[in-house]
Design an enzyme around this catalytic site. Structure first.
Site, PDB file in Angstrom:
ATOM      1  N   LYS A  99       7.659 -31.016  57.720  1.00 44.65           N
ATOM      2  CA  LYS A  99       6.206 -30.868  57.815  1.00 44.65           C
ATOM      3  C   LYS A  99       5.493 -32.136  58.293  1.00 44.65           C
ATOM      4  O   LYS A  99       4.519 -32.055  59.033  1.00 44.65           O
ATOM      5  CB  LYS A  99       5.630 -30.432  56.466  1.00 44.65           C
ATOM      6  N   ASP A 152      -1.848 -24.396  54.307  1.00 40.52           N
ATOM      7  CA  ASP A 152      -1.467 -24.282  52.887  1.00 40.52           C
ATOM      8  C   ASP A 152      -2.690 -24.313  51.959  1.00 40.52           C
ATOM      9  O   ASP A 152      -2.773 -23.527  51.010  1.00 40.52           O
ATOM     10  CB  ASP A 152      -0.515 -25.423  52.488  1.00 40.52           C
TER      11      ASP A 152
END
Ligand code: ATR
Length: 284
Positions: A77, A114
């Site tokens: 990520k 997210d």
């Protein structure tokens, strides 16, 4: 077939996937596969096991094979953010990307959904929840916690308490996110809950195969909203104990579903519905 069509397969069958290591456990292929079938979209979404040293090369090659974008998961990520050409503000703030879009001009666009997924899950499953009504208390200071912190501050939380086994990670979050953050020692996690309106487990404790999350809940207000990012099991002991004390609880599966929706829409052109069928697909 013209040369143009043969060199641009994405014009006919859009491909997307999730890049991780390991990636076999990911529920995203089943979820996106469900949506593709449901909306009759002739695309595919596949798990891609990629070593860190191959990430840059893979991201360069995928668009040439018809990929319109990918999700990125552990451990890629942070690296994905640095490899992107265009980065959204929220991805930059969180310091990680989970959704990449391969633009027709060849540029890689990076986003982090997210935090959006975290808030959208609470709004869907606890419509009366008001993040501005009182302090939020976050257990954990890893990558997932950073997204939660960013989204809660953005939603109007005035005081955000955070605790983590490794205190320096909480201190780092305070240094980056500012004065509304209050750091608690891990040993003081129970005290941190006193008066909190929103309580979040953003550690991996309580996950199947991991140690349970052991935090005294005596100070927990029955009016608090309690949520857990762990969704295996769906009803974690932390959530069921909080519910036994009268709290409203929301499980973590919805965050996975909601964070997936913006990517699906960008890649495949349809905003997918997040309902029981999508939950069942992700759990299948
Ligand atoms: P993620 O991206 O899922 O947040 P991560 O960055 O590895 O993953 O963070 C995992 C979180 O769970 C961290 O807050 C971690 O605490 P540390 O920063 O001290 O490692 C927490 N965690 C994992 N195992 C733990 C344990 N046994 N006790 C307490 N906290 C734990």
């Amino acid at each position: 077939m013209s040369d143009d069509e043969s060199t641009r397969p994405s014009r006919t069958i859009p491909l997307a996937g999730v890049i991780g290591m390991p990636v076999a456990h990911s529920r995203s292929p089943r979820l996106h596969g469900h949506w593709l079938a449901r909306y009759g979209i002739p695309g595919h979404y596949v798990p891609l096991h990629v070593l860190p040293e191959h990430l840059a090369e893979v991201l360069r090659i995928l668009p040439r094979a018809g990929f319109v974008g990918v999700n990125v998961t552990i451990p890629h990520k942070e690296a994905a953010l640095t490899l992107a050409d265009v980065v959204t503000d929220r991805a930059a703030l969180i310091g990680a990307a989970n959704t990449l879009i391969f633009r027709p001009d060849g540029k890689i666009h990076a986003d982090n959904t997210d935090g959006y997924g975290f808030i959208a899950n609470l709004r869907q499953n606890a419509p009366d929840w008001n993040p501005a009504i009182g302090p939020a208390a976050i257990l954990g200071a890893g990558g997932a916690a950073r997204a939660v912190v960013a989204s809660l501050l953005d939603s109007g939380v005035q005081e955000l308490r955070i605790t983590n086994r490794t205190r320096i990670r909480s201190e780092q979050i305070k240094a980056e996110f500012g004065a509304r953050i209050v750091v608690y020692d891990w040993a003081q996690a129970g005290n941190m809950l006193d008066g909190a309106a929103t309580v979040v487990n953003a550690t991996s404790l309580g996950m199947d195969g991991k140690q349970p999350l052991r935090v005294p809940l005596d100070a927990l207000d029955p009016d608090a909203l309690v949520t857990d990012l762990v969704y295996t099991p769906l009803d974690t002991p932390f959530l069921s104990e909080a519910r036994a004390r009268g709290c409203t609880t929301v499980d973590g599966l919805g965050m996975l579903l909601h964070q997936a929706a913006p990517g699906f829409e960008r890649w495949f052109g349809t905003r997918p519905e997040i309902d029981q069928a999508a939950r069942d697909a992700a759990l299948s």
